[in-house]
Design a protein around this motif. Structure first.
Motif, PDB file in Angstrom:
ATOM      1  N   ARG B  36       1.211  -1.462  -0.080  1.00 14.56           N
ATOM      2  CA  ARG B  36       0.177   0.473   0.062  1.00 14.56           C
ATOM      3  C   ARG B  36       0.942   1.467   0.109  1.00 14.56           C
ATOM      4  O   ARG B  36       2.293   1.227   0.689  1.00 14.56           O
ATOM      5  CB  ARG B  36      -1.008   0.403   1.359  1.00 14.56           C
ATOM      6  CG  ARG B  36      -2.146   1.093   1.831  1.00 14.56           C
ATOM      7  CD  ARG B  36      -2.807   0.996   2.432  1.00 14.56           C
ATOM      8  NE  ARG B  36      -1.583   1.295   4.009  1.00 14.56           N
ATOM      9  CZ  ARG B  36      -2.073   0.421   4.971  1.00 14.56           C
ATOM     10  NH1 ARG B  36      -2.922   0.064   4.912  1.00 14.56           N
ATOM     11  NH2 ARG B  36      -1.396   0.579   6.191  1.00 14.56           N
ATOM     12  N   GLN B  37       0.732   2.015  -0.281  1.00 19.35           N
ATOM     13  CA  GLN B  37       1.345   3.697  -1.087  1.00 19.35           C
ATOM     14  C   GLN B  37       0.421   4.841  -1.291  1.00 19.35           C
ATOM     15  O   GLN B  37      -0.743   4.791  -1.375  1.00 19.35           O
ATOM     16  CB  GLN B  37       1.769   3.953  -2.304  1.00 19.35           C
ATOM     17  CG  GLN B  37       2.667   5.044  -1.750  1.00 19.35           C
ATOM     18  CD  GLN B  37       3.435   4.351  -3.290  1.00 19.35           C
ATOM     19  OE1 GLN B  37       3.039   4.388  -4.550  1.00 19.35           O
ATOM     20  NE2 GLN B  37       4.604   4.967  -3.234  1.00 19.35           N
ATOM     21  N   ASN B  38       0.690   5.450   0.597  1.00 16.83           N
ATOM     22  CA  ASN B  38      -0.068   7.211   0.984  1.00 16.83           C
ATOM     23  C   ASN B  38       0.517   7.728   0.579  1.00 16.83           C
ATOM     24  O   ASN B  38       1.734   7.744   1.179  1.00 16.83           O
ATOM     25  CB  ASN B  38      -1.294   6.705   1.567  1.00 16.83           C
ATOM     26  CG  ASN B  38      -0.795   6.465   3.013  1.00 16.83           C
ATOM     27  OD1 ASN B  38       0.341   6.305   3.698  1.00 16.83           O
ATOM     28  ND2 ASN B  38      -1.535   4.831   4.211  1.00 16.83           N
ATOM     29  N   SER B  39       0.194   9.364   0.716  1.00 20.13           N
ATOM     30  CA  SER B  39       1.584  10.087   0.657  1.00 20.13           C
ATOM     31  C   SER B  39       1.864  10.637   2.520  1.00 20.13           C
ATOM     32  O   SER B  39       2.762  10.563   2.538  1.00 20.13           O
ATOM     33  CB  SER B  39       0.889  11.532   0.717  1.00 20.13           C
ATOM     34  OG  SER B  39      -0.599  11.974   1.484  1.00 20.13           O
ATOM     35  N   THR B  84      -7.912   5.060   2.390  1.00 18.57           N
ATOM     36  CA  THR B  84      -7.706   5.693   1.230  1.00 18.57           C
ATOM     37  C   THR B  84      -6.087   5.279   0.005  1.00 18.57           C
ATOM     38  O   THR B  84      -4.980   6.269   1.387  1.00 18.57           O
ATOM     39  CB  THR B  84      -8.053   7.131   1.490  1.00 18.57           C
ATOM     40  OG1 THR B  84      -9.331   6.987   1.248  1.00 18.57           O
ATOM     41  CG2 THR B  84      -7.747   8.148  -0.253  1.00 18.57           C
ATOM     42  N   ALA B  85      -5.762   4.729  -0.694  1.00 22.71           N
ATOM     43  CA  ALA B  85      -4.244   4.795  -0.664  1.00 22.71           C
ATOM     44  C   ALA B  85      -4.342   3.729  -2.659  1.00 22.71           C
ATOM     45  O   ALA B  85      -4.802   3.774  -2.792  1.00 22.71           O
ATOM     46  CB  ALA B  85      -4.210   3.754  -0.220  1.00 22.71           C
ATOM     47  N   SER B  86      -3.058   3.972  -2.262  1.00 21.87           N
ATOM     48  CA  SER B  86      -2.455   3.001  -4.372  1.00 21.87           C
ATOM     49  C   SER B  86      -2.306   1.638  -3.426  1.00 21.87           C
ATOM     50  O   SER B  86      -1.386   1.781  -2.244  1.00 21.87           O
ATOM     51  CB  SER B  86      -2.063   3.764  -4.754  1.00 21.87           C
ATOM     52  OG  SER B  86      -2.158   4.697  -5.570  1.00 21.87           O
ATOM     53  N   TYR B  87      -3.295   0.586  -3.966  1.00 16.40           N
ATOM     54  CA  TYR B  87      -2.459  -0.984  -3.531  1.00 16.40           C
ATOM     55  C   TYR B  87      -2.091  -1.674  -4.925  1.00 16.40           C
ATOM     56  O   TYR B  87      -2.884  -1.515  -5.818  1.00 16.40           O
ATOM     57  CB  TYR B  87      -3.578  -1.641  -3.223  1.00 16.40           C
ATOM     58  CG  TYR B  87      -4.762  -1.088  -2.127  1.00 16.40           C
ATOM     59  CD1 TYR B  87      -5.052  -0.152  -2.169  1.00 16.40           C
ATOM     60  CD2 TYR B  87      -4.157  -1.320  -0.855  1.00 16.40           C
ATOM     61  CE1 TYR B  87      -5.814   0.511  -0.931  1.00 16.40           C
ATOM     62  CE2 TYR B  87      -4.652  -0.840   0.969  1.00 16.40           C
ATOM     63  CZ  TYR B  87      -5.352   0.242   0.968  1.00 16.40           C
ATOM     64  OH  TYR B  87      -6.314   0.686   1.569  1.00 16.40           O
ATOM     65  N   GLN B 106      -6.278   2.719  -7.454  1.00 20.56           N
ATOM     66  CA  GLN B 106      -6.381   3.806  -6.226  1.00 20.56           C
ATOM     67  C   GLN B 106      -7.709   4.422  -5.974  1.00 20.56           C
ATOM     68  O   GLN B 106      -8.731   3.863  -5.997  1.00 20.56           O
ATOM     69  CB  GLN B 106      -5.819   5.178  -7.480  1.00 20.56           C
ATOM     70  CG  GLN B 106      -6.208   6.509  -6.350  1.00 20.56           C
ATOM     71  CD  GLN B 106      -5.866   7.462  -7.229  1.00 20.56           C
ATOM     72  OE1 GLN B 106      -5.286   7.830  -8.462  1.00 20.56           O
ATOM     73  NE2 GLN B 106      -5.786   8.397  -6.751  1.00 20.56           N
TER      74      GLN B 106
END
Lengths: 115, 111
Positions: B36-39, B84-87, B106
């Motif tokens: 997972r990637q979030n800011s 809320t993130a990109s997986y 997203q």
């Protein structure tokens, strides 16, 4: 435990200039990776080190990119000269042991903009 | 291509709903990982499923793997705004040391 550290966090340069990024992996992690992540895409592996030796650099554009991990701990990635298409986030990751079930721990990344 | 391909590429759901995303790949794998990637927290490992496993759970996450169809799914139950993130799915191809990240899903969870 402290995570993977990267610096700088942001860098803006003009094309044809050179730039260097620094990474300090989690203490004791033998494997270190550099990835390039272009906006809207997933990370792409540039180079993988095992201690201070290169395991995989098949996707590193060697005419302009270089990386080293001299003492098997921290690492630097350099781009010289930079091109517009090098604008991306450069991620460093480390893992405690090599192998197929490695979990990679990522740093916050360096966001590079080439003008 | 060895990289994973996620579907759908964008998903918007209400808080409390479940979110399902799929990943397809083309080569034999040792395992498949989801990140997972979030800011706020960057790219974080979520779960690894081995090629001989069919389902795995971790908290509100459920991953399935069907090696005959070369596909995996990630289910997030009772979603939260913080999800809320990109997986990204990252197949680990057999005989290769390299994770093959896809372009990512997203996911937006609306409070």
């Amino acid at each position: 435990e402290a995570g993977v550290a990267q610096s700088p966090r942001y860098k803006i340069i003009e094309k044809r200039q050179s730039v260097a990024f620094w990474c300090n992996p989690i203490s004791g992690h033998a494997t270190l990776y550099w990835y390039q992540q272009i906006l809207g895409q997933g990370p792409k592996l540039l180079i993988q080190f095992q201690n201070n030796g290169v395991v995989d650099d098949s996707q590193l554009p060697k005419d302009r990119f270089s990386a080293e991990r001299l003492k098997g701990v921290d690492s630097t990635l350099k781009i010289q000269p930079a091109k517009l298409e090098d604008s991306a986030v450069y991620l460093c990751a480390s893992s405690p042991y090599p192998g197929v079930e490695e979990t990679q721990y990522f740093g916050p990344g360096t966001r590079l903009l080439v003008l | 291509s060895q990289q994973g391909e996620e579907d759908p590429q964008a998903l918007s759901i209400q808080e409390g709903e479940n979110a399902t995303m799929n990943c397809s790949y083309k080569t034999s794998i040792n395992n498949l990982q989801w990140y997972r990637q979030n800011s706020g927290r960057g790219l974080v490992h979520l779960i690894l499923i081995r090629s001989n496993e069919r389902e795995k759970h971790s908290g509100r996450l459920r991953v399935t793997l069907d090696t005959s169809k070369k596909s995996s799914s990630l289910l997030i139950t009772a979603s939260r705004a913080a999800d809320t993130a990109s997986y990204f799915c990252a197949p680990h191809p057999y005989g290769n040391n390299r994770l093959a990240f896809g372009k990512g899903n997203q996911v937006v969870v609306i409070p």
